[in-house]
Design an enzyme around this catalytic site. Structure first.
Site, PDB file in Angstrom:
ATOM      1  N   LYS A 163     -16.174  19.317   0.558  1.00  0.00           N
ATOM      2  CA  LYS A 163     -17.549  19.823   0.556  1.00  0.00           C
ATOM      3  C   LYS A 163     -17.594  21.307   0.921  1.00  0.00           C
ATOM      4  O   LYS A 163     -18.274  22.110   0.257  1.00  0.00           O
ATOM      5  CB  LYS A 163     -18.393  19.022   1.549  1.00  0.00           C
ATOM      6  CG  LYS A 163     -19.871  19.398   1.559  1.00  0.00           C
ATOM      7  CD  LYS A 163     -20.611  18.731   2.715  1.00  0.00           C
ATOM      8  CE  LYS A 163     -20.625  17.242   2.633  1.00  0.00           C
ATOM      9  NZ  LYS A 163     -21.514  16.632   3.671  1.00  0.00           N
ATOM     10  N   ARG A 223       1.490   3.356  -2.140  1.00  0.00           N
ATOM     11  CA  ARG A 223       0.981   4.487  -2.913  1.00  0.00           C
ATOM     12  C   ARG A 223      -0.348   5.007  -2.377  1.00  0.00           C
ATOM     13  O   ARG A 223      -0.969   5.877  -2.968  1.00  0.00           O
ATOM     14  CB  ARG A 223       0.871   4.104  -4.396  1.00  0.00           C
ATOM     15  CG  ARG A 223       2.235   4.030  -5.052  1.00  0.00           C
ATOM     16  CD  ARG A 223       2.219   3.308  -6.388  1.00  0.00           C
ATOM     17  NE  ARG A 223       3.543   3.376  -6.998  1.00  0.00           N
ATOM     18  CZ  ARG A 223       4.597   2.639  -6.628  1.00  0.00           C
ATOM     19  NH1 ARG A 223       4.469   1.772  -5.640  1.00  0.00           N
ATOM     20  NH2 ARG A 223       5.766   2.761  -7.229  1.00  0.00           N
ATOM     21  N   GLY A 224      -0.785   4.458  -1.253  1.00  0.00           N
ATOM     22  CA  GLY A 224      -1.957   4.986  -0.577  1.00  0.00           C
ATOM     23  C   GLY A 224      -1.584   6.111   0.364  1.00  0.00           C
ATOM     24  O   GLY A 224      -0.409   6.487   0.481  1.00  0.00           O
ATOM     25  N   MET A 225      -2.571   6.640   1.080  1.00  0.00           N
ATOM     26  CA  MET A 225      -2.305   7.768   1.960  1.00  0.00           C
ATOM     27  C   MET A 225      -1.285   7.412   3.044  1.00  0.00           C
ATOM     28  O   MET A 225      -0.301   8.127   3.249  1.00  0.00           O
ATOM     29  CB  MET A 225      -3.587   8.251   2.626  1.00  0.00           C
ATOM     30  CG  MET A 225      -3.348   9.386   3.608  1.00  0.00           C
ATOM     31  SD  MET A 225      -4.815   9.978   4.457  1.00  0.00           S
ATOM     32  CE  MET A 225      -5.213   8.584   5.493  1.00  0.00           C
ATOM     33  N   TRP A 265     -24.522  14.790   7.702  1.00  0.00           N
ATOM     34  CA  TRP A 265     -25.305  13.578   7.931  1.00  0.00           C
ATOM     35  C   TRP A 265     -25.528  13.387   9.426  1.00  0.00           C
ATOM     36  O   TRP A 265     -24.602  13.473  10.224  1.00  0.00           O
ATOM     37  CB  TRP A 265     -24.560  12.361   7.389  1.00  0.00           C
ATOM     38  CG  TRP A 265     -24.687  12.195   5.905  1.00  0.00           C
ATOM     39  CD1 TRP A 265     -25.010  13.151   4.989  1.00  0.00           C
ATOM     40  CD2 TRP A 265     -24.492  10.986   5.166  1.00  0.00           C
ATOM     41  NE1 TRP A 265     -25.020  12.621   3.729  1.00  0.00           N
ATOM     42  CE2 TRP A 265     -24.715  11.289   3.795  1.00  0.00           C
ATOM     43  CE3 TRP A 265     -24.146   9.682   5.517  1.00  0.00           C
ATOM     44  CZ2 TRP A 265     -24.599  10.329   2.795  1.00  0.00           C
ATOM     45  CZ3 TRP A 265     -24.031   8.732   4.516  1.00  0.00           C
ATOM     46  CH2 TRP A 265     -24.266   9.053   3.170  1.00  0.00           C
ATOM     47  N   GLY A 267       0.812  -1.215   0.000  1.00  0.00           N
ATOM     48  CA  GLY A 267       0.000   0.000   0.000  1.00  0.00           C
ATOM     49  C   GLY A 267       0.839   1.255   0.000  1.00  0.00           C
ATOM     50  O   GLY A 267       0.424   2.303   0.502  1.00  0.00           O
ATOM     51  N   TYR A 319     -15.314  -4.750   6.157  1.00  0.00           N
ATOM     52  CA  TYR A 319     -13.932  -4.273   6.310  1.00  0.00           C
ATOM     53  C   TYR A 319     -13.394  -4.647   7.683  1.00  0.00           C
ATOM     54  O   TYR A 319     -12.252  -5.107   7.814  1.00  0.00           O
ATOM     55  CB  TYR A 319     -13.902  -2.759   6.113  1.00  0.00           C
ATOM     56  CG  TYR A 319     -12.528  -2.143   6.201  1.00  0.00           C
ATOM     57  CD1 TYR A 319     -11.619  -2.281   5.166  1.00  0.00           C
ATOM     58  CD2 TYR A 319     -12.151  -1.404   7.315  1.00  0.00           C
ATOM     59  CE1 TYR A 319     -10.350  -1.700   5.242  1.00  0.00           C
ATOM     60  CE2 TYR A 319     -10.901  -0.823   7.400  1.00  0.00           C
ATOM     61  CZ  TYR A 319      -9.998  -0.975   6.364  1.00  0.00           C
ATOM     62  OH  TYR A 319      -8.755  -0.405   6.445  1.00  0.00           O
ATOM     63  N   ARG A 336     -15.664  11.605  17.109  1.00  0.00           N
ATOM     64  CA  ARG A 336     -14.611  10.876  16.425  1.00  0.00           C
ATOM     65  C   ARG A 336     -13.238  11.415  16.861  1.00  0.00           C
ATOM     66  O   ARG A 336     -13.086  12.606  17.176  1.00  0.00           O
ATOM     67  CB  ARG A 336     -14.730  11.013  14.901  1.00  0.00           C
ATOM     68  CG  ARG A 336     -15.934  10.309  14.297  1.00  0.00           C
ATOM     69  CD  ARG A 336     -15.796   8.802  14.374  1.00  0.00           C
ATOM     70  NE  ARG A 336     -16.927   8.132  13.741  1.00  0.00           N
ATOM     71  CZ  ARG A 336     -18.042   7.778  14.367  1.00  0.00           C
ATOM     72  NH1 ARG A 336     -18.184   8.067  15.654  1.00  0.00           N
ATOM     73  NH2 ARG A 336     -19.001   7.155  13.732  1.00  0.00           N
TER      74      ARG A 336
END
Length: 319
Positions: free
Chosen positions: A196, A21-23, A211, A19, A144, A218
């Site tokens: 957004k 190349r992921g964040m 939402w 991974g 997941y 969090r």
């Protein structure tokens, strides 16, 4: 094969970073401590981690000194709900292939990255590592979470059978930062909020929708801090426990995150709430007593981290 080899690298050995190349992977590669390693970062074209035989062959050929497993199919609530089959099947396959491929090749050190979604939905906060598998999971990202639990348990079983093998799991809290995804359907919460509210400012909109009622709490950590934690753990792997949370030890409401992003971006409108939308777990705050006892702590506060992330978002918009 693409190999990331920073100037003067290699004194600590060869690291395979899945991974890459992921964040998370990109933040690890950018961190100054990465210069101490010879880091292998194969592309998905060069190494298909869903192919068990290919992954095992790669491990045997390269013989890394340590594997850092951060690869997987990731996304927010919308993405998880839209394709639970892929989130379970692909992530189970990837985790199993990486861990068992390393084990079969004789790799003695492995850091597996999990997620706080592995904790039971109704677990009391803060979330302690011994709460895993003590209750039902959050339905919106259950697939997941199950895949991450399989990988975590596999590392634990390997350690039980062969205690000299350092197969450890870090459980980061929610992340945001450079190299994140900002699309509405494949991003996590904070980058989605940044995109957004930026769009609202550009369009001159006076309201932005949240939402739920925004009361869910969090815990978010800047991805650069997780990179620091992973590279610190790679050096101190014998000292860390088999499973350890990595977090900031403080949380905020969704409403507070939206307002903080608005302040960073300079948008002065109002928020509305869609109470018909799913919001996931009401609270997810990590118990960080294990990391604290070992002397590790994150360095980037929320406001600075969001400013850095927004700067990255703008750079990507202009490129």
């Amino acid at each position: 094969m693409t190999v990331c080899v920073p100037q003067g690298a290699g004194q600590r050995g060869k690291m395979l970073l899945t991974g890459g190349r992921g964040m998370v992977g990109r933040n690890i590669r950018e961190h100054p401590l990465a210069q101490e390693w010879h880091i292998l970062v194969p592309t998905s074209d060069e190494l298909d981690l869903t192919d068990a035989a290919a992954t095992a062959d790669y491990m045997r050929d390269e013989q890394p000194d340590i594997v850092v497993h951060s690869a997987g199919q990731v996304g927010g609530i919308q993405a998880n709900m839209a394709d639970p089959v892929a989130f379970l099947d692909r992530n189970v396959a990837i985790g199993r292939n990486v861990i068992m491929g390393a084990h079969g090749a004789g790799v003695t050190r492995l850091i597996n990255l999990a997620s706080t979604c592995i904790y039971p939905r109704e677990a009391p906060n803060p979330l302690r590592e011994d709460m895993i598998l003590t209750g039902p999971l959050e339905p919106t990202n259950e697939g997941y979470a199950l895949a991450k639990i399989v990988a975590l348990r596999l590392c634990q079983y390997i350690r039980q059978q062969t205690p000299t093998l350092m197969y450890k799991t870090l459980v980061p809290c929610n992340l945001y930062g450079r190299h994140d995804k900002f699309g509405a359907h494949n991003s996590h919460m904070l980058p989605a909020v940044i995109a957004k509210i930026h769009a609202a400012r550009e369009a001159g909109d006076s309201t932005v929708e949240i939402w739920g009622d925004g009361s869910a709490r969090r815990e978010f950590m800047y991805a650069g801090d997780l990179a620091a934690a992973v590279l610190w753990a790679a050096i101190n792997i014998e000292a860390i426990p088999d499973v350890m949370n990595i977090g900031v030890g403080k949380d905020y409401t969704i409403n507070e995150y939206y307002q903080a992003v608005a302040d960073v971006i300079g948008w002065t409108g109002a928020f509305t709430h869609d109470l018909s939308k799913p919001v996931g777990m009401q609270r997810k705050l990590c118990d960080i007593s294990r990391q604290t006892a070992l002397g590790w702590a994150p360095q980037i506060d929320l406001r600075d981290g969001m400013a850095l992330t927004y700067q990255f978002f703008l750079e990507r918009q202009s490129s």
